[in-house]
Enzyme design. Structure first.
Site, mmCIF file in Angstrom:
data_model
loop_
_atom_site.group_PDB
_atom_site.id
_atom_site.type_symbol
_atom_site.label_atom_id
_atom_site.label_comp_id
_atom_site.label_asym_id
_atom_site.label_seq_id
_atom_site.Cartn_x
_atom_site.Cartn_y
_atom_site.Cartn_z
ATOM 1 N N GLU A 1 3.266 8.789 3.034
ATOM 2 C CA GLU A 1 2.463 8.616 1.823
ATOM 3 C C GLU A 1 3.356 8.632 0.570
ATOM 4 O OE1 GLU A 1 -0.300 7.583 1.028
ATOM 5 O OE2 GLU A 1 -0.702 8.398 -0.949
ATOM 6 N N ASN B 1 -16.986 -12.775 -4.904
ATOM 7 C CA ASN B 1 -15.984 -11.871 -4.341
ATOM 8 C C ASN B 1 -16.085 -12.013 -2.827
ATOM 9 O OD1 ASN B 1 -14.320 -9.733 -3.643
ATOM 10 N ND2 ASN B 1 -15.863 -8.162 -4.111
ATOM 11 N N GLY B 2 -14.960 -12.227 -2.161
ATOM 12 C CA GLY B 2 -14.997 -12.373 -0.705
ATOM 13 C C GLY B 2 -14.221 -13.629 -0.299
ATOM 14 N N CYS C 1 -11.942 -8.726 -6.079
ATOM 15 C CA CYS C 1 -12.467 -9.227 -7.347
ATOM 16 C C CYS C 1 -13.605 -8.345 -7.878
ATOM 17 C CB CYS C 1 -13.003 -10.638 -7.163
ATOM 18 S SG CYS C 1 -11.826 -11.722 -6.363
ATOM 19 N N LYS D 1 3.508 5.540 -2.013
ATOM 20 C CA LYS D 1 3.237 5.705 -3.447
ATOM 21 C C LYS D 1 4.362 5.084 -4.256
ATOM 22 C CE LYS D 1 0.170 6.389 -3.645
ATOM 23 N NZ LYS D 1 -1.068 6.476 -2.923
ATOM 24 N N ARG E 1 -9.993 -3.683 -9.636
ATOM 25 C CA ARG E 1 -10.278 -4.422 -8.399
ATOM 26 C C ARG E 1 -9.465 -5.702 -8.284
ATOM 27 N NH1 ARG E 1 -15.214 -2.662 -6.277
ATOM 28 N NH2 ARG E 1 -15.284 -4.479 -4.956
ATOM 29 N N LYS F 1 -7.413 -2.189 -5.803
ATOM 30 C CA LYS F 1 -7.817 -0.859 -5.343
ATOM 31 C C LYS F 1 -8.729 -0.920 -4.125
ATOM 32 C CE LYS F 1 -8.871 3.662 -6.542
ATOM 33 N NZ LYS F 1 -7.659 4.088 -5.840
ATOM 34 N N TRP G 1 -8.820 -11.281 -7.909
ATOM 35 C CA TRP G 1 -7.645 -10.984 -7.086
ATOM 36 C C TRP G 1 -7.520 -12.192 -6.168
ATOM 37 C CZ3 TRP G 1 -6.264 -10.414 -1.942
ATOM 38 C CH2 TRP G 1 -5.055 -9.749 -1.691
ATOM 39 N N GLU H 1 4.396 1.186 -4.020
ATOM 40 C CA GLU H 1 3.228 0.588 -4.674
ATOM 41 C C GLU H 1 3.421 0.461 -6.183
ATOM 42 O OE1 GLU H 1 -0.959 1.680 -2.526
ATOM 43 O OE2 GLU H 1 0.111 3.373 -3.359
ATOM 44 N N HIS I 1 17.794 7.382 14.724
ATOM 45 C CA HIS I 1 17.627 6.227 15.611
ATOM 46 C C HIS I 1 17.503 4.930 14.820
ATOM 47 C CE1 HIS I 1 17.293 8.894 19.017
ATOM 48 N NE2 HIS I 1 16.410 9.615 18.336
HETATM 49 C C1 G6P Z 1 -5.845 -0.519 -1.048
HETATM 50 C C2 G6P Z 1 -5.452 0.469 -2.128
HETATM 51 C C3 G6P Z 1 -4.896 1.734 -1.489
HETATM 52 C C4 G6P Z 1 -5.907 2.322 -0.510
HETATM 53 C C5 G6P Z 1 -6.331 1.284 0.543
HETATM 54 C C6 G6P Z 1 -7.507 1.779 1.358
HETATM 55 O O1 G6P Z 1 -4.723 -0.989 -0.397
HETATM 56 O O2 G6P Z 1 -4.494 -0.112 -2.994
HETATM 57 O O3 G6P Z 1 -4.623 2.695 -2.503
HETATM 58 O O4 G6P Z 1 -5.346 3.416 0.136
HETATM 59 O O5 G6P Z 1 -6.759 0.086 -0.109
HETATM 60 O O6 G6P Z 1 -8.606 1.942 0.508
HETATM 61 P P1 G6P Z 1 -9.835 2.853 0.830
HETATM 62 O O7 G6P Z 1 -10.769 2.656 -0.345
HETATM 63 O O8 G6P Z 1 -10.418 2.352 2.094
HETATM 64 O O9 G6P Z 1 -9.353 4.247 0.936
#
Ligand code: G6P
Length: 612
Positions: free
Chosen positions: A485, A100-101, A2, A489, A27, A607, A74, A492, A508
């Site tokens: 990765e 937030n939390g 949040c 991507k 956020r 994020k 969120w 996501e 496998h």
């Molecule tokens: C969330 C974001 C990702 C990010 C991860 C770790 O899941 O959506 O894009 O890689 O957090 O975030 P950080 O700020 O610790 O790299």
């Protein structure tokens, strides 16, 4: 998670709050709301959905006031709707809060309050907290700040809160434990937010609150106190370093695309002043004082989440090869709850773009308990990770707003390259190899540009595969994490199911999924894995899979088996992972746009994950 904003000053706070919520929307974007205190009353407006919806509602019936709090959510407790949106109020309608939390003991606290006659409209833990504050404030004769602190003492969990009460007008109280808060100090006006992005256009002077601190703002200014030992905190302000342009989209349709394109420069920014092409050495000032302890470490743990964890995996390959120190890479959420084999001779590296990811911070705190040296690799200056680790390295990629991490990832990998070069030149790397390695990194900007200029050919690959429901990504060695990765991507932002696998491991299990509808992205770098990857590609081709080869070695044989080739102009196998990652970011981006997905704010994601 949040986003929190609040304003205390002489101007109408509403434009600041709405603009600030837009900046913080990365956020969380399930619902949003604001509350304004003016002339002895508090008015609140809340709306499920994005900040634009809230804006529209406020435009229809405007409110104003010079003290205000705002929140973009969120969802943790309760679905995203108008009722569960913040701010929440107590049963008297006099106290309002944004949070937030997660309050972990909220149901126990709620039961007690229900027995005392409180009732609840929302399903949130936050409404429990505001009523707990109310219960204490109206029963115990404490002032508002004392009542807030007394309530927080009963809370198990994490919070960043801002709250105000009509019975003590012209006062805002904020506190943090586990969720970041920053105080902006302007001319006769103050701002509190989850990060600096809403504040930067009003003042550059900020104070990052530490764990367990409570701040009160009133007509006399602000005061910060530690709730741990009840001492007044006198902390100097620090200056925000980035410019407003860096947090605007400019001419790009999405932040994500802007940030992909910025990599032509951000990777260089990460290296600036840290690499010596003449001696083939790297120098990382942030860890200088602890270099001997790191070099002599019995083992290194790298701990992180999401994309940052993938960067850590690349780091493992590099550090083990060049420095000969065993490296374990572990999800922070796992590391924090087990008994890792570490001691004072171990080094634990936390990698995080935001520096606020709850699990990564908890893992670092755990490492400290065991006496390990902690190192932070993070992007956000002044973040909790930067402040809580013994030493660290900033990635200097600039603010990253798109939820899916792009430029932060390549900068993290660049830091890990520098780190391995730094150790390696003292251990296993000759000066000649170091020079080659250093120069490959230094010249990477032009190669990044070539990839970006070829974006349209990657768009064509996306157009041909946009109907696929599943993708497989294969890579070996350093490029296995790149496959992970690339797959992350894609899922996501496009919601296409994707998996990354070590290329040889494919047989496998995942090979059972391959048919003519399955695109398989194969990372085929010009190194000792090339022929092996080629064999794996043949295995996929034999099952009619659609081959998308990502390579810096276009051989006839590779052309024959590939349906599509994405060229990577890499000049050194060790920089191939950085470059190929950028190609895969573009592939994911184009697929998501073609599928009309909200690239910058993908569903259900946030994020910065500040709850566990
Ligand atoms: C969330 C974001 C990702 C990010 C991860 C770790 O899941 O959506 O894009 O890689 O957090 O975030 P950080 O700020 O610790 O790299």
């Amino acid at each position: 998670m949040c986003g929190i904003v609040s304003y205390y000053g002489k101007k109408n706070s509403v434009p600041f709050l709405l603009n600030g919520l837009r900046r913080l929307e990365y956020r969380g974007y399930d619902s949003a709301g604001i509350a304004i205190m003016k002339d002895g009353y508090i008015k609140t407006v809340k709306k499920a959905g994005k900040v634009d919806k809230l804006h529209k509602k406020i435009k229809e019936s405007p409110i104003n006031g010079s003290i205000g709090i705002g929140h973009t959510r969120w969802a943790t407790h309760g679905e995203p709707n108008d009722t569960n949106a913040h701010p929440h109020q107590d049963k008297t309608g006099k106290i309002f809060i944004i949070h937030n939390g997660i309050i972990e003991n909220f149901s126990t606290l709620k039961e007690v309050l229900i027995r005392k006659g409180f009732n609840f409209k929302s399903e949130t833990d936050t409404e429990v907290l505001v009523n707990l504050i109310s219960d204490i404030y109206y029963a115990d004769g404490l002032n508002f700040e004392q009542a807030v602190e007394a309530a927080l003492n009963q809370v198990i969990g994490t919070y960043g809160i801002v709250t105000f009460c009509i019975d003590e007008p012209n006062k805002i109280v904020a506190a943090r434990h586990g969720s970041p808060l920053v105080l902006g100090v302007g001319n006769d006006e103050y701002f509190i937010a989850s990060d600096t992005s809403p504040i930067v256009e009003h003042t550059r002077n900020v104070i990052y609150l530490d764990e367990g601190e409570i701040v009160t703002i009133d007509d006399n200014g602000y005061s910060i106190r530690s709730m741990h030992d009840d001492t007044i905190v006198n902390r100097e302000t620090t200056e925000i370093e980035y410019s407003i342009e860096e947090i605007e989209k400019g001419e790009f349709p999405h932040f994500m695309l802007k940030e992909i394109y910025e990599q032509e420069f951000t990777i260089k920014d990460t290296m600036r002043g840290r690499i010596d092409p003449v001696d083939g050495k790297a120098h990382l000032g942030g860890i200088d004082d602890h270099m001997n302890r790191i070099k002599d470490a019995n083992r290194i743990y790298i701990t992180a989440c999401g994309t940052s964890w993938h960067a850590g995996l690349i780091g493992k390959y590099l550090i083990e090869e060049y420095a000969g120190i065993p490296v374990h890479v572990e999800y922070a959420s796992e590391f924090r709850y087990r008994k890792p084999i570490i001691d004072s001779n171990s080094v634990v590296v936390g990698i995080s773009q935001s520096g606020e990811t709850a699990d990564t911070l908890a893992a670092i705190r755990k490492a400290k308990e065991f006496g390990a040296l902690t190192v932070g690799i993070c992007n956000v200056v002044g973040s909790s990770l930067a402040r809580e680790t013994d030493c660290g390295i900033y990635t200097h990629a600039g603010p990253e707003i798109g939820v899916a991490s792009t430029k932060a990832f390549t900068s993290q990998v660049t830091v890990l390259f520098l780190l391995s070069l730094c150790f390696g030149r003292e251990q296993n790397i000759s000066s000649q190899t170091g020079k080659k390695y250093a120069n490959a990194l230094i010249n990477i900007g032009d190669q990044v540009k070539t990839i970006l200029d070829e974006s349209d050919s990657i768009l064509n690959v996306a157009k041909s595969t946009v109907k696929a429901d599943n993708f497989l990504y294969l890579g070996r060695g350093l490029n296995f994490p790149v496959a992970l990765e690339g797959a992350l991507k894609l899922k996501e932002i496009s919601y296409i199911h994707a998996e990354g696998y070590p290329a040889a491991e494919m047989k496998h299990g995942p090979i059972a999924l391959i048919d003519e509808k399955m695109p398989v992205v194969c990372l085929a770098p010009n190194d000792r894995t090339f022929d092996k990857v080629l064999s794996n590609i043949q295995e996929v081709k034999a099952r009619k899979g659609v081959i998308i080869s990502v390579t810096d070695k276009r051989t006839l044989e590779l052309e024959k088996v590939s349906d599509y080739i994405i060229d990577v102009p890499s000049k050194h196998p060790k920089v191939f992972p950085i470059l190929s990652s950028i190609s895969l970011q573009l592939l994911a981006y184009h697929l998501a746009v073609l599928r009309e997905c909200d690239v910058d704010q993908p569903r259900n994601l946030a994020k910065s994950v500040t709850v566990e």
